[in-house]
Design a protein around this motif. Structure first.
Motif, short mmCIF file in Angstrom:
data_model
loop_
_atom_site.label_atom_id
_atom_site.label_comp_id
_atom_site.label_asym_id
_atom_site.label_seq_id
_atom_site.Cartn_x
_atom_site.Cartn_y
_atom_site.Cartn_z
N PHE A 58 4.36 10.01 -16.66
CA PHE A 58 5.55 9.86 -17.49
C PHE A 58 5.27 10.09 -18.97
O PHE A 58 5.89 10.97 -19.60
N LEU A 59 4.39 9.35 -19.57
CA LEU A 59 4.15 9.48 -21.02
C LEU A 59 3.58 10.85 -21.37
O LEU A 59 3.90 11.41 -22.42
N ASP A 60 2.75 11.42 -20.50
CA ASP A 60 2.24 12.77 -20.76
C ASP A 60 3.38 13.79 -20.75
O ASP A 60 3.41 14.69 -21.59
N ASP A 61 4.32 13.62 -19.82
CA ASP A 61 5.48 14.52 -19.77
C ASP A 61 6.36 14.35 -21.02
O ASP A 61 6.87 15.33 -21.56
N VAL A 62 6.53 13.10 -21.47
CA VAL A 62 7.31 12.86 -22.69
C VAL A 62 6.62 13.50 -23.88
O VAL A 62 7.27 14.16 -24.70
N ARG A 63 5.32 13.33 -23.99
CA ARG A 63 4.58 13.98 -25.10
C ARG A 63 4.74 15.50 -25.06
O ARG A 63 4.93 16.13 -26.10
N ALA A 64 4.69 16.06 -23.87
CA ALA A 64 4.77 17.53 -23.73
C ALA A 64 6.13 18.04 -24.20
O ALA A 64 6.20 19.00 -24.98
N PHE A 65 7.24 17.44 -23.73
CA PHE A 65 8.53 17.98 -24.16
C PHE A 65 8.81 17.63 -25.61
O PHE A 65 9.42 18.43 -26.33
N ALA A 66 8.37 16.46 -26.08
CA ALA A 66 8.63 16.09 -27.48
C ALA A 66 7.91 17.02 -28.45
O ALA A 66 8.36 17.19 -29.58
N ALA A 67 6.84 17.63 -28.01
CA ALA A 67 6.08 18.56 -28.86
C ALA A 67 6.76 19.92 -28.98
O ALA A 67 6.42 20.71 -29.86
N THR A 68 7.74 20.18 -28.13
CA THR A 68 8.43 21.47 -28.20
C THR A 68 9.48 21.43 -29.31
O THR A 68 9.76 20.39 -29.89
N ASP A 69 10.09 22.58 -29.57
CA ASP A 69 10.97 22.71 -30.73
C ASP A 69 12.43 22.34 -30.50
O ASP A 69 13.12 21.95 -31.43
N ARG A 70 12.94 22.50 -29.27
CA ARG A 70 14.39 22.35 -29.05
C ARG A 70 14.65 21.55 -27.79
O ARG A 70 14.48 22.07 -26.69
N TRP A 71 15.10 20.30 -27.96
CA TRP A 71 15.35 19.45 -26.80
C TRP A 71 16.36 18.36 -27.13
O TRP A 71 16.63 18.05 -28.28
N ILE A 72 16.91 17.79 -26.04
CA ILE A 72 17.78 16.62 -26.13
C ILE A 72 17.48 15.77 -24.90
O ILE A 72 17.27 16.29 -23.81
N THR A 73 17.45 14.46 -25.10
CA THR A 73 17.20 13.55 -23.99
C THR A 73 17.85 12.21 -24.26
O THR A 73 18.29 11.92 -25.38
N GLU A 74 17.90 11.40 -23.22
CA GLU A 74 18.43 10.04 -23.33
C GLU A 74 17.34 9.15 -23.94
O GLU A 74 16.17 9.28 -23.60
N TRP A 75 17.76 8.24 -24.78
CA TRP A 75 16.80 7.35 -25.45
C TRP A 75 16.77 6.04 -24.70
O TRP A 75 17.61 5.17 -24.87
N GLN A 76 15.80 5.92 -23.82
CA GLN A 76 15.59 4.71 -23.05
C GLN A 76 14.11 4.60 -22.73
O GLN A 76 13.33 5.38 -23.23
N TYR A 77 13.74 3.62 -21.97
CA TYR A 77 12.34 3.32 -21.68
C TYR A 77 11.58 3.03 -22.97
O TYR A 77 10.42 3.39 -23.14
N THR A 78 12.25 2.39 -23.90
CA THR A 78 11.64 2.11 -25.20
C THR A 78 10.44 1.18 -25.08
O THR A 78 9.54 1.25 -25.90
N SER A 79 10.41 0.34 -24.07
CA SER A 79 9.26 -0.56 -23.90
C SER A 79 8.08 0.14 -23.25
O SER A 79 7.01 -0.44 -23.13
N LYS A 80 8.26 1.36 -22.82
CA LYS A 80 7.19 2.10 -22.14
C LYS A 80 6.38 2.98 -23.08
O LYS A 80 5.57 3.78 -22.66
N GLY A 81 6.65 2.90 -24.39
CA GLY A 81 5.88 3.67 -25.35
C GLY A 81 6.51 4.97 -25.79
O GLY A 81 5.86 5.77 -26.46
N THR A 82 7.76 5.20 -25.46
CA THR A 82 8.38 6.48 -25.80
C THR A 82 8.86 6.54 -27.25
O THR A 82 9.00 7.64 -27.79
N ASP A 83 9.11 5.40 -27.86
CA ASP A 83 9.68 5.42 -29.22
C ASP A 83 8.82 6.21 -30.20
O ASP A 83 9.32 7.10 -30.88
N GLU A 84 7.56 5.89 -30.28
CA GLU A 84 6.71 6.58 -31.25
C GLU A 84 6.61 8.06 -30.95
O GLU A 84 6.55 8.88 -31.87
N ILE A 85 6.61 8.42 -29.68
CA ILE A 85 6.48 9.82 -29.30
C ILE A 85 7.74 10.60 -29.66
O ILE A 85 7.68 11.62 -30.36
#
Length: 188
Positions: A58-85
């Protein structure tokens, strides 16, 4: 923080959609992805593995898409470490801050539809049938989850504004307001 009447100062390329469970985050993310030509990454599909187990990638996949230039996603799983990413990369957060009666009805309708129709969700998962024992209790009690987290964003957004000053936040307070805002975005 911007309201529905404020114009966005730029065309966003990386967007988060926040709101309580049942507010319509995924639906709005899909619509904005089409409007702004962004890739929609449904974060539930990254998180839930078979049998509703969290995916270890999960977090590796979030890091991978967040590193790209153009995306939109739902903001949830905040306790799982996604906020900083995600938040450090996002440019805009759309906050669906709808009245509780609106989100409650939406969640009831969505949950019943998924459970009665046995709608396949992420990675082959299906919500428990509406008529089975335990379908509305324990881990399956999505209505209780919504109630317990309904003030999460009210509490978090002031902190987010301080911690991430680069993030433009748009607060939408009713579905009608969101529709008018979308119309204005489409006209741009």
């Amino acid at each position: 923080m911007l309201s529905a009447g404020d114009p966005l100062p730029f065309q966003p390329e990386r967007v988060l959609v926040a709101g309580v469970t049942g507010s319509g985050k995924t639906t709005l993310a899909r619509r904005l992805a089409n409007l702004w030509l962004l890739e929609h990454i449904e974060i539930d599909g990254l998180f839930h593995g078979p049998n509703w187990t969290p995916r270890p990638e999960f977090l590796d996949d979030v890091r991978a898409f967040a590193a790209t230039d153009r995306w939109i996603t739902e903001w949830q799983y905040t306790s799982k470490g996604t906020d900083e990413i995600m938040t450090s990369r996002a440019q805009v957060a759309i906050w669906l801050d709808y009245p509780y009666r609106v989100v409650r009805w939406r969640l009831i309708r969505r949950t019943l539809q998924r459970r009665i129709l046995r709608t396949p969700l992420w990675n082959g998962n299906v919500e428990p049938a509406a008529w089975t024992r335990g379908a509305w209790s324990g881990e399956n009690d999505i209505l209780r989850w919504q109630t317990s987290t309904r003030h999460k964003w009210d509490e978090r957004m002031p902190l987010i504004e301080t911690e991430y000053p680069h993030l433009t936040i748009v607060r939408l307070t009713h579905p009608r307001e969101t529709e008018r805002w979308l119309d204005r975005m489409a006209d741009r």
